[in-house]
Motif scaffolding. Sequence first.
Motif, PDB file in Angstrom:
ATOM      1  N   GLY A   1      48.352  51.371  23.077  1.00 43.84           N
ATOM      2  CA  GLY A   1      48.424  51.378  21.613  1.00 43.84           C
ATOM      3  C   GLY A   1      48.077  50.005  21.042  1.00 43.84           C
ATOM      4  N   GLY A   2      47.696  49.987  19.788  1.00 50.41           N
ATOM      5  CA  GLY A   2      47.479  48.730  19.074  1.00 50.41           C
ATOM      6  C   GLY A   2      46.252  47.941  19.493  1.00 50.41           C
ATOM      7  N   VAL A   3      45.274  48.620  20.128  1.00 55.77           N
ATOM      8  CA  VAL A   3      44.081  47.882  20.554  1.00 55.77           C
ATOM      9  C   VAL A   3      42.910  48.020  19.575  1.00 55.77           C
ATOM     10  N   GLY A   4      43.053  48.926  18.603  1.00 52.52           N
ATOM     11  CA  GLY A   4      42.019  49.028  17.569  1.00 52.52           C
ATOM     12  C   GLY A   4      41.332  50.390  17.457  1.00 52.52           C
ATOM     13  N   LYS A   5      41.978  51.454  17.900  1.00 56.94           N
ATOM     14  CA  LYS A   5      41.363  52.789  17.792  1.00 56.94           C
ATOM     15  C   LYS A   5      41.170  53.175  16.334  1.00 56.94           C
ATOM     16  N   THR A   6      42.236  53.031  15.561  1.00 59.43           N
ATOM     17  CA  THR A   6      42.174  53.471  14.161  1.00 59.43           C
ATOM     18  C   THR A   6      41.199  52.587  13.379  1.00 59.43           C
ATOM     19  N   THR A   7      41.219  51.293  13.662  1.00 59.82           N
ATOM     20  CA  THR A   7      40.283  50.372  13.015  1.00 59.82           C
ATOM     21  C   THR A   7      38.848  50.799  13.333  1.00 59.82           C
ATOM     22  N   THR A   8      38.590  51.114  14.594  1.00 60.06           N
ATOM     23  CA  THR A   8      37.242  51.520  15.016  1.00 60.06           C
ATOM     24  C   THR A   8      36.852  52.841  14.342  1.00 60.06           C
TER      25      THR A   8
ATOM     26  N   VAL B   1      34.752  46.759  23.088  1.00 59.93           N
ATOM     27  CA  VAL B   1      35.667  45.693  23.478  1.00 59.93           C
ATOM     28  C   VAL B   1      36.075  44.969  22.193  1.00 59.93           C
ATOM     29  N   ASN B   2      37.365  45.041  21.902  1.00 55.78           N
ATOM     30  CA  ASN B   2      37.860  44.534  20.618  1.00 55.78           C
ATOM     31  C   ASN B   2      38.658  43.244  20.813  1.00 55.78           C
ATOM     32  N   ARG B   3      38.780  42.501  19.756  1.00 56.56           N
ATOM     33  CA  ARG B   3      39.569  41.266  19.691  1.00 56.56           C
ATOM     34  C   ARG B   3      39.096  40.212  20.691  1.00 56.56           C
TER      35      ARG B   3
ATOM     36  N   SER C   1      41.956  43.627   5.760  1.00 57.00           N
ATOM     37  CA  SER C   1      41.380  44.902   5.284  1.00 57.00           C
ATOM     38  C   SER C   1      42.308  46.069   5.613  1.00 57.00           C
ATOM     39  N   THR C   2      42.999  45.982   6.758  1.00 56.90           N
ATOM     40  CA  THR C   2      43.958  47.037   7.120  1.00 56.90           C
ATOM     41  C   THR C   2      45.027  47.116   6.037  1.00 56.90           C
ATOM     42  N   ASN C   3      45.545  45.956   5.640  1.00 59.33           N
ATOM     43  CA  ASN C   3      46.628  45.921   4.659  1.00 59.33           C
ATOM     44  C   ASN C   3      46.182  46.361   3.273  1.00 59.33           C
TER      45      ASN C   3
HETATM   46  P1  ADP Z   1      45.468  51.455  17.385  1.00 55.80           P
HETATM   47  O1  ADP Z   1      44.943  52.527  16.483  1.00 55.80           O
HETATM   48  O2  ADP Z   1      44.738  51.395  18.708  1.00 55.80           O
HETATM   49  O3  ADP Z   1      46.948  51.540  17.577  1.00 55.80           O
HETATM   50  P2  ADP Z   1      44.862  49.678  15.190  1.00 55.80           P
HETATM   51  O4  ADP Z   1      43.434  49.977  14.862  1.00 55.80           O
HETATM   52  O5  ADP Z   1      45.901  50.294  14.307  1.00 55.80           O
HETATM   53  O6  ADP Z   1      45.169  50.042  16.707  1.00 55.80           O
HETATM   54  O7  ADP Z   1      45.025  48.100  15.248  1.00 55.80           O
HETATM   55  C1  ADP Z   1      46.260  47.490  15.537  1.00 55.80           C
HETATM   56  C2  ADP Z   1      46.363  46.176  14.795  1.00 55.80           C
HETATM   57  O8  ADP Z   1      45.420  45.257  15.309  1.00 55.80           O
HETATM   58  C3  ADP Z   1      46.089  46.307  13.305  1.00 55.80           C
HETATM   59  O9  ADP Z   1      47.037  45.536  12.611  1.00 55.80           O
HETATM   60  C4  ADP Z   1      44.712  45.727  13.134  1.00 55.80           C
HETATM   61  O10 ADP Z   1      44.552  45.117  11.877  1.00 55.80           O
HETATM   62  C5  ADP Z   1      44.658  44.701  14.257  1.00 55.80           C
HETATM   63  N1  ADP Z   1      43.277  44.506  14.740  1.00 55.80           N
HETATM   64  C6  ADP Z   1      42.475  45.447  15.276  1.00 55.80           C
HETATM   65  N2  ADP Z   1      41.274  44.917  15.599  1.00 55.80           N
HETATM   66  C7  ADP Z   1      41.324  43.589  15.280  1.00 55.80           C
HETATM   67  C8  ADP Z   1      40.389  42.487  15.353  1.00 55.80           C
HETATM   68  N3  ADP Z   1      39.166  42.660  15.841  1.00 55.80           N
HETATM   69  N4  ADP Z   1      40.806  41.283  14.885  1.00 55.80           N
HETATM   70  C9  ADP Z   1      42.036  41.125  14.385  1.00 55.80           C
HETATM   71  N5  ADP Z   1      42.936  42.098  14.278  1.00 55.80           N
HETATM   72  C10 ADP Z   1      42.613  43.330  14.711  1.00 55.80           C
END
Ligand code: ADP
Length: 337
Positions: free
Chosen positions: A79-86, A244-246, A284-286
Amino acid sequence: MGGFPKLGLDEKHGACLLLGGRGGKLPRMFERARVGGHLLQNGNRKKNNATIRAILQWNRRPQMAGSPPRVVVVTSGKGGVGKTTTTANIGMCLARLDFKVVAIDADVGLRNLDLLLGLENRVNYTAIEVLNGECRLDQALIRDKRWVNFELLCINKPRYKMPLGFGGKALTWLVDALKKRPEGTPDFILIDCPAGIDAGFITAITPANEAIVVTTPDITSLRDADRVTGLLECDGIKDIKMVVNRVRSDMIKQEDMMSVLDVQEMLGLPLLGVIPEDADVIKSTNRGYPLVLKKPPTLAGLALEQAAWRLVEQDSMKAVLIEEAPAKRGFLPFFGG
Ligand code: ADP
Ligand code: MG
């Protein structure tokens, strides 16, 4: 484009370049791409200018590879690796590129795709009500105000658990119903998968025929990504690409972080995108405003846009390193400083 970095895709090799512009707000960063065995980097900038110019292609639309609807699950294991962001950003990019997109938030327990898209106040009906016959499918589809060809479908109300009886079959039924809508079949159906590999994961991957595995360059995330890849293959999903994120080039240089090449060697998956760590993602998430819509564009936003292009064209890279251009050092370089 003024001083902003330019984006390009190399059709032949599937690599792309991001060149630092002058005077823009962005840090001067660019991607160093291994193109057909040759390394394009800052030192070779002049030599490679012709190549670079030749591959900048702002004025075209990506060519869809494969036939719609392409059902793509975005998963990771951890979890928390960026699925929803992607999912949010690639989905928004695809819509902007004029493709019809439906994003399904299959992360039922921790639903947050609606938040990232700023659509949380517009979710009146969900897939559960559709399945219960309480509303029509189009009532549960939330059309984005910015890009009308982007629609969101949530499975359930926030903080509800996965309803009993909701599984792979129900999601497949929904995907089939989306395909048969009188408005026409969507080009892409993106499914935001929950973390883990239990029932929620199995449900989310059931209707998919392609997958994007999101990972960060750390060992726990990689192990989960590897496990998930195995499960996807067992389920018959052969078309798997990774994001590959972050990625932090400074840490890679200090050998405190695995390089993208290391990640690629470990997972053995084609690379769809490399997204740098960028504080703008969190902002942008916020704000509920997908990063790819931000002007001027940000580094992570451009990287996500490139990933969307590659997804459309079924294109992947060999190896890419994002790094900051070295700061100018006055006269010193002349004296080997
Ligand atoms: P998941 O859906 O895999 O649980 P999220 O997309 O919700 O993950 O991302 C988890 C957190 O990480 C969010 O707060 C998001 O803003 C942050 N995040 C994701 N990608 C990056 C990035 N490339 N740089 C900085 N923060 C990121
Ligand atoms: Mg998520």
